[in-house]
Design an enzyme around this catalytic site. Structure first.
Site, PDB file in Angstrom:
ATOM      1  N   SER A  48       9.182  -1.558  59.239  1.00 43.99           N
ATOM      2  CA  SER A  48      10.329  -2.113  58.512  1.00 43.99           C
ATOM      3  C   SER A  48      10.153  -1.954  57.004  1.00 43.99           C
ATOM      4  CB  SER A  48      10.539  -3.583  58.887  1.00 43.99           C
ATOM      5  OG  SER A  48       9.422  -4.356  58.512  1.00 43.99           O
ATOM      6  N   HIS A  49       8.935  -1.713  56.539  1.00 47.63           N
ATOM      7  CA  HIS A  49       8.706  -1.456  55.114  1.00 47.63           C
ATOM      8  C   HIS A  49       8.199  -0.045  54.862  1.00 47.63           C
ATOM      9  CE1 HIS A  49       8.766  -5.855  55.191  1.00 47.63           C
ATOM     10  NE2 HIS A  49       9.263  -5.748  53.985  1.00 47.63           N
ATOM     11  N   THR A 162      14.512 -14.210  52.573  1.00 52.12           N
ATOM     12  CA  THR A 162      13.620 -14.280  53.740  1.00 52.12           C
ATOM     13  C   THR A 162      12.231 -14.713  53.285  1.00 52.12           C
ATOM     14  OG1 THR A 162      13.178 -11.913  53.542  1.00 52.12           O
ATOM     15  CG2 THR A 162      14.872 -12.587  55.088  1.00 52.12           C
ATOM     16  N   ASP A 190      13.637  -6.066  60.168  1.00 55.97           N
ATOM     17  CA  ASP A 190      13.685  -5.968  61.633  1.00 55.97           C
ATOM     18  C   ASP A 190      15.105  -6.172  62.160  1.00 55.97           C
ATOM     19  OD1 ASP A 190      10.982  -5.353  61.998  1.00 55.97           O
ATOM     20  OD2 ASP A 190      10.402  -7.465  61.918  1.00 55.97           O
ATOM     21  N   ARG A 312      -3.052  -5.454  64.528  1.00 59.02           N
ATOM     22  CA  ARG A 312      -2.174  -4.324  64.859  1.00 59.02           C
ATOM     23  C   ARG A 312      -2.111  -3.346  63.686  1.00 59.02           C
ATOM     24  NH1 ARG A 312       3.568  -2.980  65.079  1.00 59.02           N
ATOM     25  NH2 ARG A 312       3.747  -4.433  63.338  1.00 59.02           N
TER      26      ARG A 312
END
Lengths: 341, 341
Positions: A48-49, A162, A190, A312
C-alpha cells in the site's frame, strides 16, 4: 492472462522511480529519497506504500501549488532535546532525513529528544521512518496526521486522519523490532487497493458520506470515512496523534486541511513528530537492552503468537534482496505510463 | 435493602484510607500518597482503582515480603533528559512522586525527558500519574507493565500485563485533557467488579485456563486471561509497553513476575516509564499549544463524539468536590472491616 513477473534489484527499482520523480518536478536529491523510500516499501511487501503509491505521488505533484517538491526544510535546534523542522510545504521524508543526525545526537546526549516536523506532506510507510533510529541503537516512536478520513468514536463526520504511529527498538541478533499501524481500523491505502480490486470490505470498517455503515470501499473513499480501530480506545489514540503532530509541532490538524481547490492533491500539509529515547541511559546494571527486547519477543513466540510485528516485512525483504523485487507486467506497464506522462 | 449513601469530603476519605494504610505497615508519607491516590480515583468515579482496590492493597501488604511499603526510592540523575528510579520493591506512586520535580525540570530545560522506574508495584489509576505533569504545562505519556494477564495475538498463554498507557496535555480554559486505557480489551479491575457482581462478560474479552473463550469473569480470573484490544494492533502496543517498562528501565517483564510463593500478592514488581515533552519548545510562531488542544477537542465534539476522553472523570470529580464523594453503606462497612483487620 498476463502474469509474468519481473524481478528488479532494489537499485534498479529505485533508479526507475527516481526518474519518474524527477520527470514530475522533484530535484534529484528529493527524487532519490522518495524513490528509495517507495522502493523500500515495495521491497518489504508493504504494497500500500510501494509502487502502487506512485500514482498518488504523480497526481499530487501535478496538483499545482499543493506540494513544493523543491522546498528546502528549515531545521532549528530549539533546545538540547528538541529539533523543530519547517518542511516549508515540501515532503516529510527529506525534512526528516535532514533532521535525523541532529535528533540522534541530542537523544544520545540527553537520553531523550523530540523531532517536530510541520508543514510537511507524507506518503510513505511510517515504519521506514523509525527503523534507521533503531539501527543506531535508539528507541523511536513516530506519529503522523493527514487529511480527515476517520470519524471520532460515535461521531458522524471525519475529523482525524488515519493517523498512524510507529515504534522501533534495537533487538539482539536480529534486525530491529519495528511496527507501524494506522489508528483507523484499516489503512487508507488498503481501502484504495480493495476499491481497485473490486473487493468488499468487512463490516465495521467504514461509513458512507451520510455516516451510514458500508462495505463498499468506493463509498468510503467517495465522501465517506473509516472508523477508528478498537472503538473509543483507537479514537483516543488518534486524538493524541493530532495533538502530537499539529498542536505540538505548530501545524495543521487533519480537519484543517482543505485540498479542494487543488484537484489531484492527495497529501496533506500537516505534521510528523518523533520521540527518541537512548536505551543505554536506562539499563543500569541490568542486561543489555537489545537482549531484553529479544527476551520478550521470545516469550511472545513461546506463548503462541506466530507472526510478530514486522516479521512479514522482514521475510519479504530477505526474499527481495535475494531474488529481486517482484513486479507484475501490469505494474511495469503502469511505471511506463508514468514515465511517459 | 441498604442503599443509604454517605458523602465524604476528599480529605475525610483520604484520612480514613491513610489510617488503613498505616495500620497495614505503610510509613505515614507513603500511606498519605497512596490514600490520596486511591481517594482521587474514587472522587473521579474511577471505581476500579478507588476504594474497591483497598482489599487488594491490604492483601498485598499482608503478603509477607512481597512489597516493601517502607522502601526509599533511589532517584538517579542519569543524563540531562533521563531520570532513573529504583523503587526498591516499594510502591510506584511514592517513587514517581520523588522523581516528578526533577523530570519536569529536565523536560523544561531539554524539551523532552524520560522517567524510568523499575522494581515498583503499581495499583493506582494511571491517569492520576500523568495529570500533574499536564497541570505543569507538560505533555506526558506513561506506561506500566504488571503480571501476566493478557495473551498475545493468536497466542494461548498470558504474557502481557493489562499494560495500560496514559496521555495528558494541557488545555486552554479547561482542566488538562487526560486519558488512560488498558491495552487489554477490558481492565483487570473491571473483570474483578463483574465477578463480584456476578455479571457475565461480553464475548471476545477473555479466555479460560485452557485458552478457550469464556464470558465468565471468574474463569478469566482463575488461570484464564484477557485478550488484547484491537486484535494485533493492541497486542503490538502491549509489546511496546513491555519494552518501555522492562527493557528500558532495567526491570521485569510481566511474564517474569512470579507471586506464587507469596499468597495474597496482587501487584507485580515491574516498571513504569514516563515520557515528558515541553510543548513550549515546539509551538514556534503559531498559537499557544493549550489553545490548539482546545481546538481539536472542539472539532471532535462538533463531529458528534459526545463524550471525550476524561469527560466522565471530570464530571464525577466536579460532583464529588461539590457534594462529597458518595459511598454506599456496604463500602463503609468494608472500610470498617479493613480498619479492624
Amino acid at each position: 492472462m498476463k502474469s509474468h513477473i519481473t524481478y528488479l534489484s532494489f537499485d534498479e527499482l529505485a533508479d526507475r522511480l527516481c526518474g519518474i520523480f524527477q520527470r514530475h518536478g522533484c530535484p534529484s536529491n528529493v527524487a532519490r529519497l522518495l524513490a528509495e523510500n517507495c522502493a523500500a516499501a515495495e521491497r518489504d511487501g508493504a504494497h500500500s506504500h510501494g509502487v502502487f503509491r506512485m500514482r498518488d505521488y504523480v497526481s499530487n505533484l501535478k496538483a499545482d501549488g499543493w506540494v513544493d517538491p523543491a522546498a528546502t526544510p528549515v531545521i532549528e535546534d530549539a533546545s538540547p532535546g528538541f529539533v523543530r523542522v519547517d518542511a516549508r510545504n515540501g515532503f516529510a521524508v527529506p525534512a526528516l532525513a535532514g533532521a535525523r543526525d541532529l535528533g540522534i545526537r541530542k537523544a544520545r546526549h540527553n537520553g531523550a529528544a523530540v523531532i517536530a516536523i510541520r508543514n510537511s506532506h507524507h506518503l510513505g510507510a511510517l515504519s521506514l521512518d523509525v527503523e534507521p533510529f533503531a539501527e543506531e541503537g535508539m528507541i523511536a516512536l513516530s506519529f503522523i496526521n493527514s487529511s480527515p478520513a476517520v470519524v471520532p468514536y460515535g461521531g458522524h463526520t471525519a475529523v482525524f486522519g488515519t493517523n498512524p504511529f510507529a515504534f522501533a527498538a534495537p533487538r539482539a541478533g536480529e534486525p530491529p523490532l519495528v511496527f507501524d499501524m494506522a489508528t483507523s481500523v484499516m489503512a487508507h491505502g488498503d481501502v484504495q487497493i480493495a476499491a481497485r480490486e473490486g473487493r468488499a470490505l468487512e463490516p465495521g470498517i467504514g461509513v458512507d458520506a451520510e455516516g451510514r455503515p458500508t462495505t463498499d470501499p468506493a463509498k468510503v473513499l467517495d465522501g465517506g470515512a473509516l472508523l477508528p480501530f478498537g472503538a473509543h480506545k483507537g479514537a483516543a489514540i488518534s486524538l493524541m496523534v493530532e495533538i502530537l503532530c499539529a498542536a505540538l509541532v505548530g501545524g495543521n490538524f487533519s480537519a484543517e486541511v482543505d485540498p479542494s481547490r487543488h484537484p489531484g492533491a492527495v497529501t496533506a500539509n500537516t505534521g510528523q513528530s518523533l520521540l527518541l529515547i537512548d536505551p543505554r541511559k536506562g539499563r543500569g546494571a541490568l542486561p543489555d537492552f537489545a537482549g531484553r527486547v529479544s527476551d520478550i519477543v521470545g516469550y511472545v513466540r513461546d506463548a503462541g503468537q506466530q507472526r510478530l510485528p514486522g516479521d512479514r516485512r522482514l521475510r519479504h525483504r530477505a526474499q527481495s534482496m535475494k531474488r529481486g523485487i517482484p513486479l507484475g507486467a501490469e505494474v511495469l506497464d503502469f511505471l511506463d505510463s508514468l514515465e511517459a506522462a
